[in-house]
Design a protein around this motif. Structure first.
Motif, PDB file in Angstrom:
ATOM      1  N   ARG A   1      -5.462  -5.970  -7.570  1.00 44.09           N
ATOM      2  CA  ARG A   1      -4.042  -6.143  -7.278  1.00 44.09           C
ATOM      3  C   ARG A   1      -3.829  -6.918  -5.991  1.00 44.09           C
ATOM      4  N   GLN A   2      -4.648  -6.627  -4.972  1.00 48.87           N
ATOM      5  CA  GLN A   2      -4.353  -7.254  -3.700  1.00 48.87           C
ATOM      6  C   GLN A   2      -4.845  -8.686  -3.633  1.00 48.87           C
TER       7      GLN A   2
ATOM      8  N   THR B   1      -2.059  -9.635  -9.352  1.00 51.67           N
ATOM      9  CA  THR B   1      -0.702  -9.190  -9.649  1.00 51.67           C
ATOM     10  C   THR B   1      -0.005 -10.273 -10.428  1.00 51.67           C
TER      11      THR B   1
ATOM     12  N   PHE C   1       3.470   2.488   0.658  1.00 52.39           N
ATOM     13  CA  PHE C   1       2.235   2.999   1.247  1.00 52.39           C
ATOM     14  C   PHE C   1       1.080   2.867   0.259  1.00 52.39           C
TER      15      PHE C   1
ATOM     16  N   ARG D   1       0.814   0.771  -2.183  1.00 56.41           N
ATOM     17  CA  ARG D   1       0.437  -0.629  -2.389  1.00 56.41           C
ATOM     18  C   ARG D   1      -0.545  -1.109  -1.339  1.00 56.41           C
ATOM     19  N   THR D   2      -0.396  -0.561  -0.123  1.00 52.79           N
ATOM     20  CA  THR D   2      -1.290  -1.033   0.928  1.00 52.79           C
ATOM     21  C   THR D   2      -2.548  -0.184   1.057  1.00 52.79           C
TER      22      THR D   2
ATOM     23  N   PRO E   1       2.981   7.967   5.952  1.00 55.54           N
ATOM     24  CA  PRO E   1       3.460   7.280   7.158  1.00 55.54           C
ATOM     25  C   PRO E   1       4.156   5.990   6.748  1.00 55.54           C
TER      26      PRO E   1
ATOM     27  N   VAL F   1       5.185   2.205   6.428  1.00 50.07           N
ATOM     28  CA  VAL F   1       4.383   0.990   6.481  1.00 50.07           C
ATOM     29  C   VAL F   1       5.258  -0.124   7.041  1.00 50.07           C
TER      30      VAL F   1
ATOM     31  N   HIS G   1       3.278  -5.786   6.871  1.00 45.83           N
ATOM     32  CA  HIS G   1       1.872  -5.441   6.621  1.00 45.83           C
ATOM     33  C   HIS G   1       1.295  -6.498   5.692  1.00 45.83           C
TER      34      HIS G   1
ATOM     35  N   ALA H   1      -0.924  -6.567   3.440  1.00 42.43           N
ATOM     36  CA  ALA H   1      -1.210  -6.273   2.042  1.00 42.43           C
ATOM     37  C   ALA H   1       0.006  -5.828   1.267  1.00 42.43           C
ATOM     38  N   LEU H   2       1.157  -5.796   1.930  1.00 42.28           N
ATOM     39  CA  LEU H   2       2.303  -5.213   1.248  1.00 42.28           C
ATOM     40  C   LEU H   2       2.862  -6.118   0.171  1.00 42.28           C
TER      41      LEU H   2
ATOM     42  N   TYR I   1       2.409  -8.625  -2.484  1.00 45.09           N
ATOM     43  CA  TYR I   1       1.343  -9.224  -3.250  1.00 45.09           C
ATOM     44  C   TYR I   1       1.690 -10.654  -3.600  1.00 45.09           C
ATOM     45  N   ASN I   2       0.648 -11.442  -3.817  1.00 45.69           N
ATOM     46  CA  ASN I   2       0.872 -12.781  -4.351  1.00 45.69           C
ATOM     47  C   ASN I   2       1.110 -12.633  -5.827  1.00 45.69           C
ATOM     48  N   ILE I   3       2.239 -13.132  -6.292  1.00 42.93           N
ATOM     49  CA  ILE I   3       2.546 -12.945  -7.706  1.00 42.93           C
ATOM     50  C   ILE I   3       2.106 -14.174  -8.467  1.00 42.93           C
TER      51      ILE I   3
END
Lengths: 554, 326
Positions: free
Chosen positions: A201-202, A206, A391, A393-394, B18, B20, B24, B26-27, B29-31
Motif C-alpha cells: 500500500r505504501q 494503492t 494512524f 495508514r501510517t 496518537p 498523526v 506525515h 506515509a499518510l 498514498y500515491n494513487i
C-alpha cells in the motif's frame, strides 16, 4: 406492527420464564443462556434491548456426556494398540517418513503431539477438505473421491456429484454467483487491471479502486473513514499490534477466533479472558484492572481494549452489544468489534450488529470485518474515526509490508455493497437481507420443533447442531452426503471435547424447497442416529407459533 | 468501596491512537490509476514503473487475464470458506500439483496471502523452547512468524557464515551440558534466497555444509528469488545447483514473479503435510479466490514454455547494475 409484537413477545417470554422455574425446581440447570437473559430482558434491561434477545445453550442429559467420554476412551485405546502394532512392524506405516540422510536429526514432530491426528482424526478425515468444482452457491458439485486404505490416501474417480445442497459455505447473502449480468463490472475490471498488484500500500500498491472501495465501506457503515486489507486473518493479526503494545490490557472473549488471539499475542500486551458473552465476568475484570493496575508495578494501565466478535462462528451467539457499550463508557475502555460473520448478515439493512441493536456506529471504537462471508470476495477492513484510520495508514504492518487487494476482488465488493445499499437502482440488496432473515428464523424454528439441540441466538444465520459423540460426527456427515447435502462437522480441538457439532450456514440464496429437503433429511437422520436430545420441543405450544409466524410474514 | 469508585472515576486512559501529523510522509498514498504495469499513472502523472515487483512482466499478459476470466465465469469471485469446509477447489489442487512439479518437490501447499505464508509456516514447526538461527536482514514476515512461534531466536550477521558457525558451536557446547534437553530441542536456520532488505543472495552451499555438520534444518524463503534466479526460474537451489531435497522447506509468495496473490510452501510430504492441520493462515482463513489460482497456473505455464525470459531479465539486471555503478 410494534404493538402486537410487543404483546406476542411478552407472551413468549412469560412462557419461557415459567418453564425455567419448573426446570430449576427439578434440578436441571442451564448455562448462561436463557435463564439470565430472559429475566433481564423482561425486567431490568428492558430499556437497553430494543428487541428480545433469545439465546439457547441447552445442556444435554448426563448420559450423553458419559457416552461421549466412553467413545473417546475406546478410540484412544485402539489408538495405543495401533501405535504399538506399527512400532512392532505388524502393521504398515502409512505416514511419510523422515529422509534417510536426516534420520539422526532431532525429530521434527513428537509422536505424542500427533496421537490425536493419527488415530482419531484419520478415521473420519473424509468429511473435511472435500474438493468442489463449481461456484459455492446454494448448490454445488463435489468431486467424488474414494479411499482404498481407510482415509490415509484418497483418489479421485473423475466423477462429480452434482447439485449437492450447500449448507457449509459462508454465503449468507448469496453473492457467490456466476450470473453474467451480475459479474459484468468485475469482468471489466479484471480485463483492465489484471490479477496482481505486485506492491504494498505504501509503495505503488494503492490503486484508485482501493480508494473508491474505502470510501464506499465508510459510507456503508456510517463512519468517517475505512481502510481495506488483502486478507481477513491478516487484518486482525497485523493491526492489533499497531493499536496496543506493552503496558496495555486486552480483555478478550473466551471463544474468540484464532486471528484475534494471534493479534493479541503479537502485540505484547497483557491478555485476560472473560467468560463467553458474560458481562458480569467482564465487569469484574474491568474493575480489578483499573483498581489494581498492572501486575507487578501497580502502575495504571495505558489503555484497556475489549476484543469481541459480532457473531461467534462456532456458537452462533450474538455479542451483547448494548450492555457492552454501557460498560465501556462507564470504565473508559475501547471496544474492538470483529464483524466477520455479522456484517451483511444481521441488521435490518445488513449493516451488522450495530444496526441490529439499533445503536450508532460511533459507540464502537474499532469496527473490523471481512468481505469473505457476506460479500463473496476476500479481504478485510477496519473502519472508525478518521484519526484511527490515519494512524493505521501510517503505522499498520500490513500497509508497509503486505500486498494490497486484487482490483477485481475489490470490484466484486463494490458491486455487492452497492447492491446492498440500493445504489444500483434495485431493491435486490434489501430483498436478500430479508430473505436471509426469513430463512434463518424458519430453519431454526423447525429444528427446535424437531427436538435437536441448537446453540445460539434466534437471529444468527450460523446454526450449530450438537452431535456430542465422536462416532456420530463421521456418520452424520457421510449420510448427509449420501442424501446429496453437504454439511460441515466440527470436533475437538475447534470445540470443547464433549461438544462436537454440525454447523449449518443459512444463505439468502436457499429456497424454501431446499431448506425443506434439508430439514426432512435431518428429521430422518435425527431419528436414525438418535440426535434429538432436546427435552423441550416447541411443538407443544402450537398456538404461540401461529402468532409469531403471522408477525414474520409481513 | 468508596475508594474503589474514586479510582475508577479518576483513571484516564491514553487516547486510542496518537494523532498523526497531517504531513506525515506515509499518510497520503500515491494513487495509481489503472493497472500498475510498466508505465503507470501516479497521481495523474505518467511514469515508468520501477517500483512494482513485476519481475517477469506478467501483470498485463493477455493469456493470464483470459485464464482468470474463464475461472471467474465458472467459479465466481470468492470461495466462501476455509480449505477444510468446502473451500478447496479443483484449481487449488491443480495449482499445488503444478507448483510441486515445477519445483521438483513432492508436495506444495497454497496460502491465500503472501505475508501469511512464512508467518504461518514457521510457528507450525518451531515452538517454545526450540532454537532458530536467523539472518539479521530477514524480512518482516519472517520476524512476525518468529515472534508468533515463541522460540529462542539467535541472530547472525548478514550473510556471515563465520558468525553463524560461531553461534552453532556455542549451541553445541550448551547441548553437551544438557544432552537430554538437546535431544528434543529442534533447531532451524531461516534464510532468504534474495534478501528484500539488502538485495543480495545467501551463500547456500556453505549453509548446506553447516546443516549436516550441526544437524540443523533449513527453511528457505524465496519470495524474491522464485522466478528470478536459476536457469528456469526455480530459485536459488537451481542457481547453485543444489539438490532440492536438502532444503527442508521452501516458502515463496506468488505476488512478485507470478503476478497473482497468495503464497506457497513446497518440500517433502513429510514436512508439508503437517501444515495442513497446524498452519494458522491455512486452516483458519478463507482459501485463495479461484481466479487468482487460475492466473497463477497460467503464469506457471508461461514460465515453463518460455525459459528465455529469465535470461532476458538477468541481462537487463546486469546492464542496470553496470550503468549505476559507473
Amino acid at each position: 406492527m410494534a404493538n402486537p409484537s410487543a404483546v406476542c413477545n411478552g407472551h413468549l417470554h412469560h412462557h419461557h420464564h415459567q418453564k425455567q422455574n419448573n426446570l430449576l425446581k427439578s434440578g436441571i440447570y442451564k448455562k448462561n443462556g436463557i435463564t439470565k437473559g430472559a429475566k433481564k430482558n423482561g425486567v431490568s434491561n428492558g430499556t437497553l434491548y430494543k428487541k428480545t434477545f433469545i439465546e439457547h445453550f441447552e445442556q444435554a442429559p448426563m448420559y450423553v456426556a458419559v457416552l461421549t467420554f466412553l467413545g473417546f476412551g475406546v478410540g484412544t485405546i485402539f489408538g495405543y494398540l495401533r501405535d504399538f502394532m506399527r512400532a512392532c512392524g505388524l502393521e504398515k506405516r502409512h505416514i511419510a517418513a523422515e529422509r534417510e540422510e536426516q534420520k539422526d536429526f532431532v525429530p521434527l514432530y513428537q509422536d505424542f503431539e500427533n496421537f490425536y491426528t493419527r488415530n482419531l482424526y484419520m478415521r473420519i478425515r473424509d468429511n473435511w477438505n472435500r474438493p468442489i468444482c463449481s461456484v459455492p452457491g446454494p448448490q454445488f458439485d463435489l468431486m467424488e473421491r474414494v479411499t482404498d486404505d481407510y482415509n490415509w490416501t484418497f483418489r479421485f474417480t473423475g466423477r462429480t456429484i452434482k447439485n449437492v445442497i450447500n449448507m457449509g459455505s459462508y454465503n449468507y447473502l448469496g453473492f457467490a454467483e456466476t450470473d453474467v449480468n451480475a459479474l459484468k463490472t468485475v469482468t471489466r475490471e479484471l480485463q483492465k487491471y489484471g490479477t496482481g498488484v505486485c506492491s504494498t500500500r505504501q509503495e505503488m500498491g494503492t490503486l484508485d479502486k482501493h480508494v473508491e472501495l474505502e470510501q464506499l465501506v465508510a459510507k456503508f457503515l456510517g463512519v468517517e473513514d475505512a481502510m481495506v486489507f488483502g486478507m481477513g486473518f491478516a487484518t486482525n493479526s497485523m493491526n492489533i499490534p499497531a493499536l496496543v503494545g506493552k503496558g496495555c490490557l486486552i480483555l478478550s472473549d473466551e471463544l474468540n477466533h484464532t486471528s484475534l488471539v494471534l493479534g493479541a499475542r503479537l502485540s505484547g500486551a497483557t491478555i485476560r479472558i472473560f467468560k463467553h458473552n458474560n458481562m458480569q465476568s467482564l465487569e469484574k475484570l474491568l474493575r480489578e484492572a483499573i483498581i489494581y493496575g498492572q501486575p507487578r508495578s501497580r502502575r495504571a494501565w495505558r489503555k484497556i481494549i475489549i476484543l469481541v466478535e459480532g457473531i461467534y462462528s462456532m456458537e452462533g451467539s450474538i455479542v451483547r452489544l448494548p450492555e457492552l457499550v454501557s460498560l465501556k463508557k462507564k470504565y473508559k475502555a475501547y471496544l474492538y468489534l470483529d464483524e466477520a460473520h455479522s456484517i451483511g448478515a444481521v441488521g435490518a439493512t445488513g449493516r451488522g450488529v450495530v444496526e441490529y441493536f439499533g445503536m450508532s456506529p460511533d459507540d464502537v471504537d474499532v469496527l473490523m470485518g471481512t468481505f469473505t462471508k457476506s460479500f463473496g470476495a476476500a479481504g478485510g477492513y477496519i473502519a472508525g474515526k478518521k484519526d484511527l484510520v490515519d494512524f493505521l495508514r501510517t503505522h499498520s504492518h500490513s500497509a508497509v509490508y503486505a500486498t494490497s487487494m486484487c482490483p477485481a476482488v475489490a470490484e466484486q465488493i463494490i458491486r455487492a455493497m452497492k447492491c446492498l445499499m440500493g445504489l444500483d437502482g434495485t431493491t435486490q440488496g434489501l430483498q436478500r437481507v430479508r430473505q436471509l432473515g426469513k430463512n434463518t428464523r424458519y430453519f431454526r424454528r423447525r429444528l427446535h420443533e424437531m427436538g435437536f439441540i441448537i446453540y445460539g441466538n434466534d437471529d444468527s444465520p450460523v446454526v450449530p447442531l450438537l452431535l456430542y459423540m465422536p462416532g456420530k460426527i463421521g456418520a452424520f456427515a457421510r449420510r448427509m452426503l449420501q442424501k446429496n447435502i453437504g454439511v460441515v462437522v466440527v470436533g475437538f480441538p475447534a470445540t470443547p471435547i464433549t461438544e462436537s457439532r454440525a454447523r449449518f450456514c443459512v444463505s439468502a440464496a436457499h429456497t424454501r424447497e431446499m431448506l425443506d429437503t434439508v430439514l426432512n433429511a435431518l428429521d430422518e437422520l435425527g431419528d436414525f442416529l438418535r440426535l434429538k436430545y432436546s427435552r423441550y420441543s416447541k411443538s407443544s405450544h402450537p398456538e404461540l407459533y401461529e402468532e409469531t409466524r403471522l408477525e414474520l410474514e409481513d | 468501596v468508596q475508594e474503589k469508585e474514586e479510582l475508577i472515576e479518576e483513571w484516564q486512559p491514553e487516547p486510542l491512537v496518537p494523532s498523526v501529523p497531517k504531513d506525515h510522509p506515509a499518510l497520503n498514498y500515491n494513487i495509481v490509476s489503472g493497472p500498475p504495469t510498466h508505465t503507470v499513472t501516479v497521481n495523474g502523472k505518467k511514469c515508468i514503473n520501477f517500483a512494482s515487483f513485476n519481475f517477469l512482466g506478467l501483470l498485463d499478459n493477455e493469456k493470464v487475464k483470459s485464464a482468470a476470466q474463464a475461472s471467474l465465469k465458472k467459479y465466481g469471485v470468492g470461495t466462501c470458506g476455509p480449505r477444510g469446509f468446502y473451500g478447496t477447489f479443483d484449481v487449488h489442487l491443480e495449482l499445488e500439483e503444478r507448483l510441486a512439479e515445477f519445483m521438483r518437490t513432492e508436495e506444495a501447499i497454497i496460502y491465500s496471502y503472501g505475508f501469511a505464508t512464512i508467518a504461518s509456516a514457521i510457528p507450525a514447526y518451531s515452538k517454545r523452547g526450540d532454537i532458530v538461527f536467523v539472518d539479521e536482514a530477514a524480512c518482516f514476515a519472517i520476524q512476525k512468524g518468529l515472534q508468533a512461534s515463541r522460540s529462542s531466536i539467535k541472530l547472525f550477521k548478514h550473510n556471515d557464515m563465520a558468525d553463524l558457525e560461531r553461534l552453532l558451536k556455542e549451541q553445541e557446547t550448551e547441548d553437551q551440558k544438557n544432552p537430554r534437553k538437546a535431544r528434543v530441542t529442534r533447531r532451524f536456520i531461516v534464510v532468504e534466497g534474495l534478501y528484500m532488505n539488502t538485495g543480495d543472495v545467501c551463500p547456500l552451499p556453505e549453509l548446506i555444509k553447516l546443516k549436516y555438520k550441526y544437524k540443523v534444518r533449513i527453511f528457505l524463503e524465496e519470495s524474491l528469488s522464485f522466478g528470478v534466479l536459476g536457469e528456469r526460474g526455480r530459485g536459488i537451489t537451481e542457481h547453485f545447483g543444489i539438490n532440492i531435497d536438502d532444503i527442508d522447506l521452501i516458502s515463496a509468495n506468488m505476488e512478485n514473479s507470478l503476478a497473482s496473490i497468495g503464497g506457497f510452501c513446497c518440500g517433502r510430504s513429510f514436512i508439508i503435510d503437517h501444515q495442513r492441520l497446524s498452519g494458522q493462515g491455512y486452516c483458519f482463513s478463507a482459501s485463495l479466490p479461484p481466479l487468482l489460482a487460475a492466473a497463477a497456473i497460467e503464469a506457471l505455464n508461461i514460465m515453463e514454455d518460455n525459459p528465455d525470459i529469465f535470461q532476458t531479465l538477468r541481462a537487463k539486471c546486469e546492464r542496470i547494475h553496470k550503468a549505476l555503478q559507473g
